[in-house]
Enzyme design. Structure first.
Site, PDB file in Angstrom:
ATOM      1  N   ARG A  98       0.815  -1.209   0.000  1.00 52.17           N
ATOM      2  CA  ARG A  98       0.000   0.000   0.000  1.00 52.17           C
ATOM      3  C   ARG A  98       0.849   1.261   0.000  1.00 52.17           C
ATOM      4  NH1 ARG A  98      -3.028   2.045  -2.582  1.00 52.17           N
ATOM      5  NH2 ARG A  98      -4.114   0.042  -2.543  1.00 52.17           N
ATOM      6  N   LYS A 133       2.123  24.897  -3.229  1.00 56.22           N
ATOM      7  CA  LYS A 133       0.879  24.249  -2.790  1.00 56.22           C
ATOM      8  C   LYS A 133       1.023  22.732  -2.905  1.00 56.22           C
ATOM      9  CE  LYS A 133      -1.847  28.253  -4.191  1.00 56.22           C
ATOM     10  NZ  LYS A 133      -2.840  28.795  -5.128  1.00 56.22           N
ATOM     11  N   LYS A 165       4.591  39.222  -2.467  1.00 51.85           N
ATOM     12  CA  LYS A 165       3.213  39.087  -2.929  1.00 51.85           C
ATOM     13  C   LYS A 165       2.371  40.239  -2.353  1.00 51.85           C
ATOM     14  CE  LYS A 165       1.960  35.023  -4.111  1.00 51.85           C
ATOM     15  NZ  LYS A 165       1.432  33.629  -4.147  1.00 51.85           N
ATOM     16  N   GLU A 199       4.807  40.224  -7.226  1.00 53.66           N
ATOM     17  CA  GLU A 199       3.476  39.981  -7.763  1.00 53.66           C
ATOM     18  C   GLU A 199       2.715  41.295  -7.896  1.00 53.66           C
ATOM     19  OE1 GLU A 199       0.531  36.857  -6.057  1.00 53.66           O
ATOM     20  OE2 GLU A 199      -0.066  38.775  -5.178  1.00 53.66           O
ATOM     21  N   ASP A 220      -0.881  38.463 -11.611  1.00 56.49           N
ATOM     22  CA  ASP A 220      -1.786  37.577 -10.891  1.00 56.49           C
ATOM     23  C   ASP A 220      -3.241  37.811 -11.274  1.00 56.49           C
ATOM     24  OD1 ASP A 220      -2.346  35.568  -8.868  1.00 56.49           O
ATOM     25  OD2 ASP A 220      -3.101  37.197  -7.623  1.00 56.49           O
TER      26      ASP A 220
END
Length: 290
Positions: A98, A133, A165, A199, A220
């Site tokens: 597994r 992410k 950002k 950004e 963005d």
């Protein structure tokens, strides 16, 4: 580079989680000296990734298990293709099954999805790249899978690159501070080897950011028309990255806007594991030792 140490560290943690005191089912059902051969087979087409990770699960469970990889990472395969063969003590094969499958299915799913994005952008100059992410603890494996699918990696961690950002810029310009001046001050404190990315979410932010001498500007959630306008405004003074709203339907249009980089969080945060199976094809019960 995905090292053996990095692989084994992640795989050992998964094996310990799955069988902290051994595999009770195999211990009571399977004779100690039984041996088995099993084949890793594709139940749908895809791109292979994670061969060494798959093999590690069996090697760390029982060094006597032999794993023969029949397909290289990054290779495409069809349904019913045999991707690997596993042979050795049956208890170990069943215990590691597994965990080995979990890793190779997820990594192959990422590689397969990445390859679809890369195919959609064929003929353009845009690179498909991943994001942060990723699944906590699995970043190195998932980033390798993106490369196996023909994509590229963004910064690996917060320690690698300066990437300002929207929230960073909000704090940096609090009190009405001039954006260009604030970014130039940051640029001046950085080593010449440190990449600096910023950004923006509006066309009117592009010139003030470029004035600071940044290396990459991220547009963005720009519309296709604004992406084209943004690329024209940058005019080669920095790399242009597109982010937000990227999917298999929109990615071609984004790539045709002229951007250099398209970051796609979905490569790792929304991917489906590929359907692969490990089936025993030979099982031999050896006589008990005298």
């Amino acid at each position: 580079m995905l090292t053996t140490y990095a692989i084994d560290t992640v795989v050992q943690a998964a094996l310990t989680e799955d069988a902290p005191w051994g595999d009770l089912t195999s211990a009571v059902l399977i004779p100690e000296l039984a041996v088995a051969t099993a084949r890793l087979q594709a139940r749908e087409p895809g791109v292979f990734s994670g061969g060494e990770v798959f093999a590690s699960a069996f090697r760390l469970t029982d060094p006597r298990i032999d794993v023969r990889l029949l397909v290289a990472d990054g290779a495409a395969f069809d349904t019913r293709a045999v991707l690997a063969e596993v042979s050795g003590p049956a208890r170990g094969v069943l215990q590691a099954e597994r965990i080995g499958l979990n890793f190779v299915q997820r990594m192959s799913g990422i590689a397969t999805l990445t390859a679809r994005y890369v195919a959609e952008t064929a003929g353009t100059t845009a690179r498909i790249v991943d994001t942060r992410k990723t699944t906590p603890g699995l970043r190195a494996l998932e980033r390798r899978a993106v490369r196996d699918g023909g994509g590229y990696n963004h910064r690996f961690s917060l320690s690698d690159t300066v990437m300002a950002k929207d929230n960073h810029l909000a704090v940096l310009t609090a009190g009405g501070r001039d954006l260009s001046e604030a970014l130039r001050e940051v640029r001046g404190r950085l080593s010449h080897t440190t990449h600096f990315e910023v950004e923006v979410d509006r066309l009117d932010q592009i010139e003030p950011v470029l004035a600071a001498g940044i290396d990459t500007i991220m547009l963005d959630n720009f519309s296709p028309d604004d992406l084209r306008a943004g690329v024209k405004l940058v005019a080669g003074r920095a790399l242009v990255e597109a982010s937000g709203g990227v999917n298999l339907t929109t990615v071609r249009g984004i790539a045709e806007s002229g951007v250099d980089i398209i970051s796609v969080g979905a490569l790792t945060h929304s991917v489906n594991s590929l359907d692969l199976g490990l089936d025993v094809v030979l099982h031999v019960d050896l006589p008990a030792e005298a």
